[in-house]
Enzyme design. Structure first.
Site, PDB file in Angstrom:
ATOM      1  N   GLY A 281      35.402  75.421  31.377  1.00  0.00           N
ATOM      2  CA  GLY A 281      36.600  76.244  31.412  1.00  0.00           C
ATOM      3  C   GLY A 281      36.318  77.716  31.178  1.00  0.00           C
ATOM      4  O   GLY A 281      35.274  78.247  31.558  1.00  0.00           O
ATOM      5  N   SER A 282      37.237  78.364  30.517  1.00  0.00           N
ATOM      6  CA  SER A 282      37.177  79.821  30.383  1.00  0.00           C
ATOM      7  C   SER A 282      36.048  80.329  29.497  1.00  0.00           C
ATOM      8  O   SER A 282      35.795  81.530  29.458  1.00  0.00           O
ATOM      9  CB  SER A 282      38.512  80.350  29.860  1.00  0.00           C
ATOM     10  OG  SER A 282      39.516  80.185  30.837  1.00  0.00           O
TER      11      SER A 282
END
Length: 559
Positions: A281-282
């Site tokens: 993810g981020s």
């Protein structure tokens, strides 16, 4: 003529007497020799070690010692203890059925069919049960079954139980390492000694690991609390020394008790931190930003238009909490803008993007002592759409541990240091270090980490006095071939203290649910607070002292 015959007969009788006497002497000699041989063998058997005449393997083969495993402070993680195992000599068993019936009074779970086959065989030796308890041994001895005996062995014992199971690993019934650092020890020559029969019942020098058992306990305790608090299916964390690459603590839940090795085979007991790969993810925006800055094509003062979604190949790239305006590089990071991050990746290009992630070790199999290490997955052929989605953490799966290792390189001045589960000094680490980004890029990333903790999604990870920085990652998981907004893999990638970073802490939480009173389950709401709890409890044990202003408030670091 008659006289001659009489002389011949007399001579014959004398010869026959001599022959008879010779036969008697030979017979007596053979008889004496036979008993001398028997007597000699009896004396030999009487003076010899009974192990040499037993119909079972030698004791030194059964008493194969392993060195103790200890943590960096000398606390025992694994050690050998004496035990006994039950064996039978089937040729001496009078009644197999009766023997089994009596053994079942002490060992009610004894497999009747298998045991009967062993006791009815014509072999000289059969194992019946390995590693008995002292009470079981005493009770079986009291039965007095002919042909049943005990043999001393070694059993591996793990005082901490589940505390560091995925790091320490475990052994099989023959004291051979089959997982974790126990398996690593065998790969360094211990197994070869076993095979050659050169192991003896002697003390061996303990092997120290890089793990701090105190911090390890804290990490596992906080992960267990997070799993319960957020109703997650799994969780994991690692604490890494960024200057040496030493793994100070690492845990993956659900875990298992190495004293009960069969638990390791149960569902979901795998080591997610090094043997599992995930879309991070981020947290991957950390590496995209570092790549853009290190390429020289993007600077901290630059801005990118994030007012409109990106449409490419039938896909729409938008922001979760969009600002719908032009964003500076620090704003792209602290607001976690997918659009802005994708545009920074575009500025570098597809080939440069792939090369950078490879340089940071995120696309290749990580090299470390732990055997359980997974290979990251990436697209076979990178295209523009792949580069865009990978820039914000979708499209590449990697292990959480190597994510932490790559982040450590961005915090320590730009040197990628392979992780180790053995003690290592900074001087020793320097021999393995590779410069992957410039010191200036590292300084910029430290600034962005701290800003995100002060103003962005990482505020819940901050700990007063310890200057925590980091990046959240809330990745949607694939369900039935499509990304689901309701099923997430959350992570918080942190470092501290940010004025002079010493440690990276990464926490991952798999499929968390919203806490009571919350309407979402993003990483900032669950992974970040878990990082905060770990740092708050372990910082002093790691030798990190808090810094406060003159008025007693936590000192803020300016850049």
């Amino acid at each position: 003529m008659l006289e001659k015959r009489r002389q011949a007969a007399l001579t014959a009788r004398k010869g026959s007497g001599r022959e008879a006497k010779s036969r008697v002497m030979i017979a007596m000699f053979c008889f004496c020799a036979f008993y001398v041989v028997i007597g000699g063998r009896l004396v030999q058997y009487g003076m010899a070690d009974d192990q040499a005449t037993a119909s079972i393997p030698r004791a030194d083969m059964l008493l194969a010692s392993r060195p103790d495993l200890v943590d960096r402070n000398g606390e025992i993680l694994a050690t050998d203890i004496r035990t006994v195992s039950l064996y039978a000599e089937p040729r001496r068993i009078v009644d197999a059925d009766e023997a089994i019936e009596r053994l079942q009074t002490v060992l009610p779970d004894l497999d009747i069919r298998t045991t009967h086959r062993k006791l009815s065989s014509d072999s000289g030796f059969q194992w019946l049960r390995r590693q008995l308890t002292p009470k079981q041994q005493a009770d079986i001895m009291a039965l007095g079954i002919p042909g049943i005996g005990f043999r001393p062995e070694k059993r591996r014992f793990y005082p901490g139980g589940t505390t560091a199971s995925h790091i320490v690993g475990h052994v099989n019934v023959d004291n051979r390492g089959i997982a974790g650092m126990e398996k690593y020890l065998d790969s360094q020559g211990l197994a070869d000694l076993f095979d050659l029969g050169m192991t003896v019942d002697e003390e061996m020098e303990p092997v120290a690991l890089s793990v701090d058992l105190r911090v390890q306990h804290i990490v596992r305790d906080e992960l267990a609390a997070a799993m319960e608090r957020y109703d997650a299916i799994a969780a994991g964390a690692v604490v890494l020394d960024i200057h040496t690459g030493e793994v100070i603590a690492m845990s993956s839940l659900p875990d298992y008790n190495p004293n009960i090795p069969s638990q390791a085979l149960e569902k979901d007991r795998m080591n997610r931190m090094s043997a599992g790969t995930y879309e991070m993810g981020s947290t991957f925006k950390t590496f995209t930003t570092a790549m853009a800055l290190d390429s020289g094509r993007v600077r901290m003062g630059d801005s990118f238009d994030a007012s409109r979604p990106i449409r490419i190949g039938g896909h729409t790239i938008s922001d979760f909490h969009g600002k719908h305006r032009v964003l500076s590089v620090p704003e792209i990071f602290i607001y976690s803008s997918n659009i802005g991050t994708a545009k920074m990746a575009e500025a570098v290009g597809v080939a440069g993007h792939r090369e950078f992630l490879t340089r940071l070790g995120l696309l290749t199999r990580m090299q470390t002592e732990l055997p359980e290490v997974a290979m990251p997955l990436q697209p076979r052929d990178w295209k523009q759409i792949h580069s865009i989605t990978i820039s914000f953490g979708h499209g590449v799966t990697t292990t959480p541990l190597q994510t932490a290792v790559a982040a450590a390189a961005l915090m320590n001045g730009g040197e990628l240091i392979p992780p180790t589960f053995l003690p290592r000094t900074e001087e020793q680490a320097a021999a393995h270090a590779v410069q992957v980004v410039s010191p200036q890029t590292s300084a910029d990333m430290r600034e962005l980490f701290r800003l995100n903790s002060l103003e962005g999604s990482g505020r819940r990870a901050d700990v007063e006095g310890f200057r925590v920085g980091g990046k959240t990652g809330t990745a949607e998981k694939v369900v039935n071939g499509r990304y689901s907004s309701d099923v997430r893999f959350n992570a918080y990638l942190a470092a501290f203290p940010m004025d002079a970073p010493q440690y990276v802490v990464l926490v991952v939480i798999d499929e968390p649910k919203p806490e009571e009173g919350q309407h979402a389950a993003t990483a900032g709401l669950n992974a970040a607070p878990t990082v905060s709890a770990i740092i708050r409890r372990s910082a002093s044990l790691l030798g990190v002292q808090p810094k406060y202003g003159r008025d007693g408030s936590a000192m803020l670091v300016s850049y």
